[in-house]
Design an enzyme around this catalytic site. Structure first.
Site, PDB file in Angstrom:
ATOM      1  CG  ASP A 103      52.230  17.594  54.310  1.00 12.67           C
ATOM      2  OD1 ASP A 103      51.303  18.532  54.176  1.00 12.67           O
ATOM      3  OD2 ASP A 103      52.232  16.494  54.612  1.00 12.67           O
ATOM      4  CD  GLU A 148      43.092  19.450  55.289  1.00 12.88           C
ATOM      5  OE1 GLU A 148      43.902  19.217  56.134  1.00 12.88           O
ATOM      6  OE2 GLU A 148      43.068  19.859  54.195  1.00 12.88           O
ATOM      7  CE  LYS A 205      49.628  20.700  60.054  1.00 15.35           C
ATOM      8  NZ  LYS A 205      49.512  19.572  59.344  1.00 15.35           N
TER       9      LYS A 205
HETATM   10  O1  KIV Z   1      50.226  21.122  54.537  1.00 16.78           O
HETATM   11  C1  KIV Z   1      49.260  21.965  54.759  1.00 16.78           C
HETATM   12  O2  KIV Z   1      49.060  23.030  54.113  1.00 16.78           O
HETATM   13  C2  KIV Z   1      48.342  21.791  56.011  1.00 16.78           C
HETATM   14  C3  KIV Z   1      47.203  22.592  56.175  1.00 16.78           C
HETATM   15  C4  KIV Z   1      46.019  22.132  55.109  1.00 16.78           C
HETATM   16  C5  KIV Z   1      46.480  22.466  57.507  1.00 16.78           C
HETATM   17  O3  KIV Z   1      48.498  20.788  56.776  1.00 16.78           O
END
Ligand code: KIV
Length: 272
Positions: free
Chosen positions: A52, A190, A121
Site C-alpha cells: 500500500d 518494520e 498482508k
Molecule cells: O507497503 C509497503 O511497501 C510495505 C513495506 C514497507 C513492507 O508494507
C-alpha cells in the site's frame, strides 16, 4: 524450447519455510505495475509485495491511508500478469479489514479472485485476530506486519523506530508468537531494534522479513522506488540505494527534450 523446458518453478509459502529452515535468506521488494514486476521477477526476487506504499510512491499521498481496495486490485493484477516465479503478496488497504472479519474476508477474496495474487498482508497483532482467522479459514495465506505499521501513523504520530521501550517490545514478541500460532506463513517486522528482531526470528519457526530491522532476520524487504533511487527525498538510515534512477531518467528526458527542440529527433533512420 519446449513448454516444459520454459516452465518456471513458482516460489510457494512452503518453499519460503524451507529457505528459513536451511538458513537461506529471502529477498522481497515492492512492485506496483507490469514493467517493474517483470524486471524484478526475471532478476530472481523471491517475493513481490504489492504494497500500500503505492499510495505514497505511485499516487503521491503523504500516507498509505487513502489507497482503496479497487486501486490495490488494479496494481496487483498488473504485477501478476508479469510474474512467473515470485510469490505475490498484496497489502489489504486501510479500512478493508479492521472493521469486522466478514469484511476482511470479502476484501481478501476480492484481491485473490480479481487480481490472481497468491497471498495477502495485514498490519497488526491480536487486535485483528478475527480477521486473520477468517481469511486463513478460506485458504488464503496471510503474512503479518508488526513494528512500524504505517496504516496506524496517526496513532503513533511519527515514523520513528518502534518497540524501543520494554512494554512495546514485549507486546510485539507476544503478537509475533500469536500470528504464528494462528497460521500466518511469515511476518514483516518494520523499523524496530535489530536485537529485538533477531530474537523474534530465532524464537519463531516461520520466516521473519525485516525492513529497518537489522540482519538477524530471515529476509529483507525494501520499497523498490527507494532502493532504485527514484524517490530521492526518502533516505532513512536503513535504506541502501542500489541505483540512481532519478538522475538517469531525468538525464534521458533532458536529452530527449534537447533533441526534439533542435530537430535532431527523429532523423532519417527513425522515419517511414
Ligand atoms: O507497503 C509497503 O511497501 C510495505 C513495506 C514497507 C513492507 O508494507
Amino acid at each position: 524450447m519446449s513448454a516444459i523446458a520454459r516452465e518456471v518453478k513458482r516460489v510457494t509459502t512452503h518453499q519460503l519455510q524451507e529457505m528459513k529452515n536451511r538458513g537461506e535468506k529471502i529477498s522481497m521488494l515492492t512492485a506496483y505495475d507490469f514493467s517493474m514486476g517483470k524486471i524484478f521477477d526475471e532478476a530472481g526476487i523471491d517475493i513481490l509485495l504489492v504494497g500500500d506504499s503505492a499510495s505514497n510512491v505511485i499516487a503521491g499521498h503523504e500516507t498509505t491511508l487513502p489507497i482503496t481496495l479497487d486501486q490495490m486490485i488494479y496494481h496487483a493484477s498488473s504485477v501478476i500478469r508479469a510474474v512467473r516465479r515470485a510469490l505475490v503478496v498484496v497489502d489489504l488497504p486501510f479500512g478493508s479489514y479492521q472493521g469486522n472479519s466478514s469484511e476482511a474476508l470479502r476484501s481478501a477474496i476480492r484481491i485473490m479472485k480479481e487480481s490472481g495474487a497468491h497471498s495477502v498482508k495485514l498490519e497488526g497483532g491480536i487486535e485483528i485476530k478475527d480477521s486473520i482467522i477468517r481469511i486463513l479459514s478460506a485458504g488464503v495465506p496471510v503474512m503479518g506486519h508488526l513494528g512500524l505499521t504505517p496504516q496506524s501513523i496517526y496513532k503513533f504520530g511519527t515514523y520513528a523506530v518502534r518497540a524501543t521501550e520494554e512494554d512495546e517490545a514485549n507486546k510485539l514478541i507476544e503478537d509475533a508468537h500469536f500470528l504464528q500460532s494462528l497460521g500466518c506463513f511469515a511476518i514483516v517486522l518494520e523499523k524496530i531494534p535489530s536485537e529485538l528482531a533477531t530474537r523474534v526470528a530465532k524464537e519463531l519457526t516461520i520466516p521473519i522479513i525485516g525492513i529497518g530491522a537489522g540482519g538477524g532476520v530471515d529476509g529483507q524487504v525494501l520499497v523498490s522506488h527507494d532502493m532504485l533511487g527514484i524517490n530521492k527525498e526518502f533516505q532513512p538510515r536503513f535504506l541502501r540505494v542500489y541505483a540512481n534512477l532519478y538522475d538517469t531518467m531525468s538525464g534521458a528526458v533532458k536529452n530527449y527534450i534537447q533533441d526534439v527542440k533542435s530537430n535532431d529527433f527523429p532523423n532519417q533512420e527513425e522515419c517511414y
